[in-house]
Design an enzyme around this catalytic site. Sequence first.
Site, mmCIF file in Angstrom:
data_model
loop_
_atom_site.group_PDB
_atom_site.id
_atom_site.type_symbol
_atom_site.label_atom_id
_atom_site.label_comp_id
_atom_site.label_asym_id
_atom_site.label_seq_id
_atom_site.Cartn_x
_atom_site.Cartn_y
_atom_site.Cartn_z
ATOM 1 N N ASN A 11 1.030 -1.344 -0.097
ATOM 2 C CA ASN A 11 -0.254 0.313 -0.024
ATOM 3 C C ASN A 11 0.805 1.203 0.225
ATOM 4 O OD1 ASN A 11 -1.493 1.762 0.885
ATOM 5 N ND2 ASN A 11 -2.620 1.354 2.657
ATOM 6 N N TRP A 12 0.990 1.415 -1.083
ATOM 7 C CA TRP A 12 2.533 2.689 -1.475
ATOM 8 C C TRP A 12 1.321 4.190 -0.466
ATOM 9 C CZ3 TRP A 12 3.931 1.923 -6.970
ATOM 10 C CH2 TRP A 12 4.344 1.586 -7.314
ATOM 11 N N LYS A 13 -0.511 4.564 -0.108
ATOM 12 C CA LYS A 13 -0.086 5.376 0.652
ATOM 13 C C LYS A 13 -0.515 7.085 -0.378
ATOM 14 C CE LYS A 13 0.526 3.438 5.326
ATOM 15 N NZ LYS A 13 -0.363 3.670 6.395
ATOM 16 N N HIS A 97 -9.038 0.821 5.150
ATOM 17 C CA HIS A 97 -8.019 0.672 6.051
ATOM 18 C C HIS A 97 -8.449 2.223 7.470
ATOM 19 C CE1 HIS A 97 -3.698 2.266 7.005
ATOM 20 N NE2 HIS A 97 -3.522 1.607 5.904
ATOM 21 N N GLU A 99 -6.709 4.127 8.591
ATOM 22 C CA GLU A 99 -6.703 5.255 7.983
ATOM 23 C C GLU A 99 -8.026 5.976 7.497
ATOM 24 O OE1 GLU A 99 -2.855 5.422 5.805
ATOM 25 O OE2 GLU A 99 -1.866 4.955 7.822
ATOM 26 N N GLU A 169 -4.800 -4.850 10.641
ATOM 27 C CA GLU A 169 -4.209 -3.913 10.963
ATOM 28 C C GLU A 169 -4.921 -3.659 12.063
ATOM 29 O OE1 GLU A 169 -2.276 -3.341 7.200
ATOM 30 O OE2 GLU A 169 -3.797 -1.580 7.391
ATOM 31 N N GLY A 175 2.363 1.836 10.675
ATOM 32 C CA GLY A 175 3.390 3.035 10.674
ATOM 33 C C GLY A 175 4.083 3.931 12.252
ATOM 34 N N SER A 215 3.443 -2.571 10.058
ATOM 35 C CA SER A 215 4.885 -2.111 10.479
ATOM 36 C C SER A 215 5.853 -3.672 9.858
ATOM 37 C CB SER A 215 5.640 -2.226 12.084
ATOM 38 O OG SER A 215 5.136 -0.196 12.026
ATOM 39 N N GLY A 236 3.005 -0.730 4.376
ATOM 40 C CA GLY A 236 2.790 0.373 4.268
ATOM 41 C C GLY A 236 4.483 0.603 4.112
ATOM 42 N N GLY A 237 4.935 0.795 4.754
ATOM 43 C CA GLY A 237 6.352 1.594 4.602
ATOM 44 C C GLY A 237 7.371 0.677 4.364
HETATM 45 C C1 PEP Z 1 -0.613 -0.164 6.158
HETATM 46 O O1 PEP Z 1 -0.263 1.012 5.496
HETATM 47 O O2 PEP Z 1 -1.836 -0.811 5.962
HETATM 48 C C2 PEP Z 1 0.319 -0.363 6.945
HETATM 49 C C3 PEP Z 1 0.562 -2.294 7.813
HETATM 50 O O3 PEP Z 1 1.459 0.297 7.254
HETATM 51 P P1 PEP Z 1 3.013 -0.258 7.505
HETATM 52 O O4 PEP Z 1 3.625 -1.325 7.163
HETATM 53 O O5 PEP Z 1 3.639 1.417 6.709
HETATM 54 O O6 PEP Z 1 2.988 -0.228 9.348
#
Ligand code: PEP
Length: 252
Positions: A11-13, A97, A99, A169, A175, A215, A236-237
Amino acid sequence: MNRRRPLLAGNWKMHLNIPQAVELAHAVTAACADCTDRDVMLAPPFTALASVALALQGSSVLLGSQNVAWEAQGAFTGEISPPMLTDIGVHMAIIGHSERRQIFFEDDAMINRRLRATLEFGLIPVLCIGETLQDRESGATFTVLEKQLRGALQDVVPEQAEQIVLAYEPVWAIGTGKTASAEQAQEAHHFLRSLLAGMYNKKVAESIRVLYGGSVKPDNIDILMTQADIDGALVGGAALSIDSFKRIIRFQ
Ligand code: PEP
């Protein structure tokens, strides 16, 4: 390892312009050239979807969107409809999600509408659910997960439910660099699968892929993937760098 096909999703957000997105997509296709036993999905920002779709042509890497509207067209300023996404080759859509829930106040009813629309228009939903730190510390984790799951899957019949991908999640792990331990993640995944068996049946529960997100990094993917009910990761990251995402795709 279980018999469900692993799915590693990035997920590049709200990151990467079009040239950066295309470059990373090409690098991921190269990293996946010999991935025959797992699926990989990339969810770029909407502005880069069409360009990344071209970059992924001829590869097995799947294209995902980070959200989706619940109507095919109409007066929905700022939204993108399911047929608009399938038109350019999008295969999956992330829905719910944390967010979107926290920053944009999406609730279970709205998430349910989005999810039913994806199924109606032939997209695979990647439904995200997860508890906050406060929920976990107050012992409400399973109550919250059950409410989110039942709310999102309202009026979804077993034949449709079989197609969805679920992502557990925990909000406190997204994050933050704090990952749920493999045991904490497995406990939640097992709970969700049992819940699905009760809501639908064992066949549906056994066929749904449940991803872990929060993470995920090269140094924790292997242990997470040893767990019986963890079928992949939503990243994500660490999906923004080819070195770390490649290692995650190539979990051992
Ligand atoms: C996400 O955006 O769904 C996520 C899990 O981010 P991260 O891996 O950065 O925690």
